[in-house]
Design an enzyme around this catalytic site. Sequence first.
Site, short mmCIF file in Angstrom:
data_model
loop_
_atom_site.label_atom_id
_atom_site.label_comp_id
_atom_site.label_asym_id
_atom_site.label_seq_id
_atom_site.Cartn_x
_atom_site.Cartn_y
_atom_site.Cartn_z
N LYS A 1 -29.06 42.34 -33.88
CA LYS A 1 -29.13 41.79 -34.58
C LYS A 1 -30.40 40.87 -35.36
CE LYS A 1 -27.23 38.32 -31.42
NZ LYS A 1 -25.75 37.36 -31.11
N ARG B 1 -15.33 31.67 -28.91
CA ARG B 1 -15.13 32.30 -29.83
C ARG B 1 -14.53 33.03 -30.16
NH1 ARG B 1 -21.14 33.12 -30.49
NH2 ARG B 1 -20.63 34.85 -29.10
N TYR C 1 -46.44 14.02 -48.57
CA TYR C 1 -45.11 13.48 -48.69
C TYR C 1 -44.72 12.46 -48.72
CZ TYR C 1 -45.22 17.76 -51.88
OH TYR C 1 -45.15 18.62 -52.99
N MET D 1 -43.71 22.91 -48.48
CA MET D 1 -43.63 24.18 -48.34
C MET D 1 -44.09 25.43 -48.67
SD MET D 1 -41.83 25.99 -51.77
CE MET D 1 -40.72 25.15 -51.85
#
Length: 375
Positions: free
Chosen positions: A35, A135, A267, A315
């Site tokens: 998955k 669940r 940063y 990033m």
Amino acid sequence: MSRPAKILIDLGALRHNCQLANELSPKSKTMAVIKADAYGHGAVQVARALEDLVPVFGVACIEEALELREAGIDTPIHLLEGAFSKDEIHTAANNNFSLAVVNYEQKKALLDHQFDKLNQQLIKVWLCVDTGMHRLGIQPSEMASSFHELAACSHIQNDIVIATHFACADDLENDFTSEQFRRFQKGMNDLGSQNLSHSVALSLANSAALLGWPKTRAEWNRPGIMLFGSSPFAAPHQEADKLLPVMTFKSGVIALRDIPPGETVGYAATWTAERHSRIATVAIGYGDGYPVHAPTGTPVLINGHRCPLVGRVSMDMITVDATDLPDICLGDEAILWGGSLSSYLSVNEVANCAGTISYELLTRMPRRTPREYLG
Ligand SMILES: *Cc1c(COP(=O)(O)O)cnc(C)c1O
């Protein structure tokens, strides 16, 4: 030359790990759980590499299953959360997708399904029992009655699997796995006291249970994370330590500078140099799948040596303290996780530093970072 950020996927290591899953439990069948785009490794490529080693793939939803069919993979596929609508039951039956039955509504939808004898295949089902994860699944006390209802249904295949899922199998000291096992057995005893015209196969083990709880190995095991070489356990483990890492996440040094003590990096200026420091800038960031919460001190392998990340993750870039690597050059290799067995950084270690788990880091790798398949 292009930007050096890359994800390398070692299909040989993947096959090795799958063979280990098969060998640990030689009488069982393995459902390879692929998955979430095979835990971020590329579902189609992973399925092609494992096609001859497993009889079934497990995915979370019908879209993931159809992607495999469209790529020409004809192995049976199991939908771990079952069908979300009548249409999906229909599509599943016609594409050889088996369906989990995870609640009463799904059971009813299956029993009520308008079956067209001429044009449809019988539906294969896995009945999921909630033994404590709370669940998905029906209550153990209703295992027997639900099983019989499904077994009596003429459009359902007569080899029904009964499954449960463990909450704490990755913690080998935790008794809850045995407690869940007892609850499951109790449900099976109720079932066993009635005459069965249908065969029942059982499925309990995910990776952690398959590796660490031998009594949970059954007709079907459902390993996921171990196929990708990440141990489910925090401590060294005899079997899990035989797994080979499949993903190597790497990039290169794109800038180097020397800064005096007292200067800050990155940063928010969160890190201050305490000595004359050589800062290596590596072309990888949270936009490439590197965790933004990796703190100062998270290891990065540069030319095979562990160096600490310093300052915030950007990033597209991170900064690394390479003061102790005097020979470092522009273009040198930086491994964020993975590598070779001689110089290797586990995704579990990076995940720990970043306050997350390997599953999350692997499954959320973005499209931007190019993948290359080896083997
Ligand atoms: C995801 C999943 C698995 C695989 O779990 P791993 O911990 O990755 O081995 C097995 N069974 C079910 C029901 C799942 O949802």
